[in-house]
Design a protein around this motif. Structure first.
Motif, PDB file in Angstrom:
ATOM      1  N   ALA A 158       0.879  -1.177   0.000  1.00 18.50           N
ATOM      2  CA  ALA A 158       0.000   0.000   0.000  1.00 18.50           C
ATOM      3  C   ALA A 158       0.916   1.226   0.000  1.00 18.50           C
ATOM      4  N   ILE A 159       0.500   2.249  -0.727  1.00 17.16           N
ATOM      5  CA  ILE A 159       1.340   3.441  -0.869  1.00 17.16           C
ATOM      6  C   ILE A 159       0.639   4.632  -0.211  1.00 17.16           C
ATOM      7  N   TYR A 160       1.372   5.336   0.598  1.00 18.50           N
ATOM      8  CA  TYR A 160       0.839   6.531   1.268  1.00 18.50           C
ATOM      9  C   TYR A 160       1.747   7.718   0.945  1.00 18.50           C
ATOM     10  N   PHE A 161       1.135   8.894   0.988  1.00 18.00           N
ATOM     11  CA  PHE A 161       1.891  10.109   0.719  1.00 18.00           C
ATOM     12  C   PHE A 161       2.289  10.826   2.002  1.00 18.00           C
ATOM     13  N   LEU A 162       3.522  11.317   2.000  1.00 17.52           N
ATOM     14  CA  LEU A 162       3.983  12.226   3.045  1.00 17.52           C
ATOM     15  C   LEU A 162       3.206  13.531   2.957  1.00 17.52           C
ATOM     16  N   ARG A 163       3.144  14.233   4.043  1.00 14.12           N
ATOM     17  CA  ARG A 163       2.405  15.493   4.067  1.00 14.12           C
ATOM     18  C   ARG A 163       3.155  16.616   3.339  1.00 14.12           C
ATOM     19  N   ASP A 164       2.386  17.559   2.861  1.00 15.18           N
ATOM     20  CA  ASP A 164       2.900  18.848   2.429  1.00 15.18           C
ATOM     21  C   ASP A 164       1.759  19.819   2.681  1.00 15.18           C
ATOM     22  N   SER A 165       2.009  21.100   2.419  1.00  9.32           N
ATOM     23  CA  SER A 165       0.971  22.102   2.719  1.00  9.32           C
ATOM     24  C   SER A 165       0.264  22.605   1.475  1.00  9.32           C
ATOM     25  N   PHE A 166       0.559  22.010   0.332  1.00  6.62           N
ATOM     26  CA  PHE A 166       0.030  22.566  -0.917  1.00  6.62           C
ATOM     27  C   PHE A 166      -1.453  22.252  -1.109  1.00  6.62           C
ATOM     28  N   ARG A 167      -2.137  23.179  -1.739  1.00 11.14           N
ATOM     29  CA  ARG A 167      -3.590  23.057  -1.891  1.00 11.14           C
ATOM     30  C   ARG A 167      -4.028  22.834  -3.319  1.00 11.14           C
ATOM     31  N   LYS A 168      -3.089  22.940  -4.246  1.00 12.60           N
ATOM     32  CA  LYS A 168      -3.412  22.687  -5.639  1.00 12.60           C
ATOM     33  C   LYS A 168      -2.626  21.478  -6.133  1.00 12.60           C
ATOM     34  N   PRO A 169      -3.217  20.514  -6.817  1.00 11.34           N
ATOM     35  CA  PRO A 169      -4.642  20.481  -7.166  1.00 11.34           C
ATOM     36  C   PRO A 169      -5.560  20.128  -6.004  1.00 11.34           C
ATOM     37  N   ALA A 262       0.280  13.363   9.267  1.00 13.74           N
ATOM     38  CA  ALA A 262      -0.842  12.897   8.461  1.00 13.74           C
ATOM     39  C   ALA A 262      -0.331  12.291   7.160  1.00 13.74           C
ATOM     40  N   TYR A 263      -1.038  11.280   6.683  1.00 15.51           N
ATOM     41  CA  TYR A 263      -0.655  10.563   5.463  1.00 15.51           C
ATOM     42  C   TYR A 263      -1.904  10.294   4.634  1.00 15.51           C
ATOM     43  N   GLU A 264      -1.737  10.404   3.321  1.00 11.20           N
ATOM     44  CA  GLU A 264      -2.853  10.130   2.413  1.00 11.20           C
ATOM     45  C   GLU A 264      -2.604   8.823   1.663  1.00 11.20           C
ATOM     46  N   LEU A 265      -3.619   7.984   1.600  1.00 11.03           N
ATOM     47  CA  LEU A 265      -3.512   6.723   0.852  1.00 11.03           C
ATOM     48  C   LEU A 265      -3.574   7.014  -0.641  1.00 11.03           C
ATOM     49  N   SER A 266      -2.583   6.510  -1.367  1.00 11.34           N
ATOM     50  CA  SER A 266      -2.594   6.650  -2.827  1.00 11.34           C
ATOM     51  C   SER A 266      -3.637   5.710  -3.419  1.00 11.34           C
ATOM     52  N   GLU A 267      -4.247   6.150  -4.498  1.00  9.06           N
ATOM     53  CA  GLU A 267      -5.208   5.282  -5.188  1.00  9.06           C
ATOM     54  C   GLU A 267      -4.503   4.217  -6.008  1.00  9.06           C
ATOM     55  N   TYR A 268      -3.189   4.360  -6.160  1.00 14.18           N
ATOM     56  CA  TYR A 268      -2.403   3.321  -6.806  1.00 14.18           C
ATOM     57  C   TYR A 268      -1.850   2.420  -5.704  1.00 14.18           C
ATOM     58  N   GLY A 269      -1.358   1.247  -6.086  1.00 10.78           N
ATOM     59  CA  GLY A 269      -0.867   0.329  -5.066  1.00 10.78           C
ATOM     60  C   GLY A 269      -2.023  -0.401  -4.414  1.00 10.78           C
ATOM     61  N   TYR A 270      -1.695  -1.238  -3.417  1.00 11.18           N
ATOM     62  CA  TYR A 270      -2.723  -2.029  -2.748  1.00 11.18           C
ATOM     63  C   TYR A 270      -3.693  -1.116  -2.000  1.00 11.18           C
ATOM     64  N   PRO A 272      -5.880  -1.114   0.994  1.00  5.87           N
ATOM     65  CA  PRO A 272      -6.226  -1.884   2.189  1.00  5.87           C
ATOM     66  C   PRO A 272      -7.629  -1.540   2.705  1.00  5.87           C
ATOM     67  N   THR A 273      -8.314  -2.562   3.221  1.00  9.83           N
ATOM     68  CA  THR A 273      -9.615  -2.350   3.845  1.00  9.83           C
ATOM     69  C   THR A 273      -9.388  -1.657   5.195  1.00  9.83           C
ATOM     70  N   PRO A 274     -10.452  -1.140   5.804  1.00  9.47           N
ATOM     71  CA  PRO A 274     -10.283  -0.558   7.147  1.00  9.47           C
ATOM     72  C   PRO A 274      -9.642  -1.547   8.117  1.00  9.47           C
ATOM     73  N   GLU A 275     -10.048  -2.798   8.052  1.00 12.70           N
ATOM     74  CA  GLU A 275      -9.480  -3.795   8.966  1.00 12.70           C
ATOM     75  C   GLU A 275      -7.983  -3.990   8.693  1.00 12.70           C
ATOM     76  N   GLU A 276      -7.639  -4.031   7.430  1.00 10.38           N
ATOM     77  CA  GLU A 276      -6.215  -4.184   7.102  1.00 10.38           C
ATOM     78  C   GLU A 276      -5.418  -2.957   7.539  1.00 10.38           C
ATOM     79  N   GLN A 277      -6.007  -1.781   7.390  1.00 15.85           N
ATOM     80  CA  GLN A 277      -5.278  -0.580   7.833  1.00 15.85           C
ATOM     81  C   GLN A 277      -5.063  -0.608   9.334  1.00 15.85           C
ATOM     82  N   SER A 278      -5.980  -1.233  10.051  1.00 16.06           N
ATOM     83  CA  SER A 278      -5.806  -1.230  11.509  1.00 16.06           C
ATOM     84  C   SER A 278      -4.632  -2.122  11.927  1.00 16.06           C
ATOM     85  N   TRP A 279      -4.313  -3.184  11.192  1.00 10.31           N
ATOM     86  CA  TRP A 279      -3.080  -3.927  11.553  1.00 10.31           C
ATOM     87  C   TRP A 279      -1.846  -3.378  10.845  1.00 10.31           C
TER      88      TRP A 279
END
Ligand SMILES: [Zn+2]
Length: 291
Positions: A158-169, A262-270, A272-279
């Motif tokens: 599963a791929i997550y994004f590091l935070r930044d402060s940008f608002r566009k897009p 804070a981290y955002e889940l990428s729509e690419y990559g695996y 994970p379901t809520p249950e999978e994210q919890s482990w």
């Protein structure tokens, strides 16, 4: 059953934070890394570039050598398994076929459950290139005839994004948020390792020379990092994502949180379901992702 992931114990989790420069993984993802270290996961930080441009007086060669050492000191304080610094030049990272292969091999070789990287709208061209290369590799990781010399691992990350402060897009969506108050001291200690950055280059770059405490004022220097780098990131995110903190930690506890990542889940990559994210994030409350 397609390519995915099976539940593992926290100590069997493998986490890879891929940043552009030797300090990006720890300045942005250090609180998360420390939480994974605490539960016994294997954590690998990667800098795609060698850090050879960010200074006002050192030579690129001497700077790269120094930044490697700084990254290794940070690694020791964080307690992560590895802080790998690849040898690409700063400001020269490009989205090429060769680099796409390199990133595929890098991820496959470690077989992570989680890959965490920059968003593709980040401010620095190297950050954007790293984010794009990971996005470009996300699907190809599971294509057997692509880079066949590096086998496909059993886990689809599963791929997550590091935070930044940008608002566009769009502003970062805090799919994962975690309180880091209890690891801030250790994180700042680790960040102090990056002397050539926090006490030299960035001071010059931001014109903060008049505020910089002398080298023997360790507490002053930690406070300096807190004020100029942690408050604008970790306190800012605790404020702007307070509603998400309330969902995850409950109102009473969320109101006491001062520092968050804070981290955002990428729509690419695996996906994970809520249950999978919890482990996948075992240090968060069990119902952090809903039920
Ligand atoms: Zn950077």
């Amino acid at each position: 059953m397609g390519w995915g992931m099976n539940k593992v114990e926290p100590q069997d989790l493998r986490v890879m934070i891929i940043g552009a420069h030797p300090d990006d993984p720890d300045i942005t993802g250090g609180g998360l890394a420390l939480n994974f270290v605490k539960v016994g996961a294997t954590v690998k930080l990667v800098s795609m570039c060698n850090g050879d441009k960010g200074h006002m007086s050192m030579s690129p060669e001497a700077l790269a050598a120094r930044r490697y050492q700084e990254a290794q000191r940070s690694k020791a304080i964080l307690g992560v398994d590895e802080y790998r610094v690849l040898n690409h030049h700063d400001c020269e990272l490009e989205v090429t076929l060769e680099m796409r292969k390199e990133v595929t091999r890098l991820i496959r070789g470690f077989a992570p459950h989680l890959v965490i990287t920059h968003r593709t709208c980040d401010y620095h061209a190297d950050h954007r290139a790293v984010g794009t290369l990971v996005m470009d590799s996300a699907y190809l990781l599971g294509v057997p005839l692509w880079c066949p010399e590096t086998p496909i691992p059993s886990v689809k990350p599963a791929i997550y994004f590091l935070r930044d402060s940008f608002r566009k897009p769009s502003e970062l969506r805090p799919d994962v948020i975690l309180r880091i108050d209890d690891v801030m001291e250790q994180l700042i200690e680790a960040l102090c390792s990056h002397e050539s950055q926090f006490f030299e280059w960035l001071v010059f770059d931001k014109g903060l020379g008049a505020e910089l405490p002398p080298p023997d004022d360790r507490e002053g220097r930690k406070a300096f990092i807190m004020k100029h780098w942690m408050v604008p990131r970790k306190s800012y995110d605790a404020q702007r994502f307070r509603a998400r903190l309330v969902e995850v930690y409950g109102k009473a506890e969320a109101e006491r949180i001062r520092y968050a990542e804070a981290y955002e889940l990428s729509e690419y990559g695996y996906q994970p379901t809520p249950e999978e994210q919890s482990w996948l994030f075992p240090f968060l409350p069990a119902d952090a992702f809903g039920r």
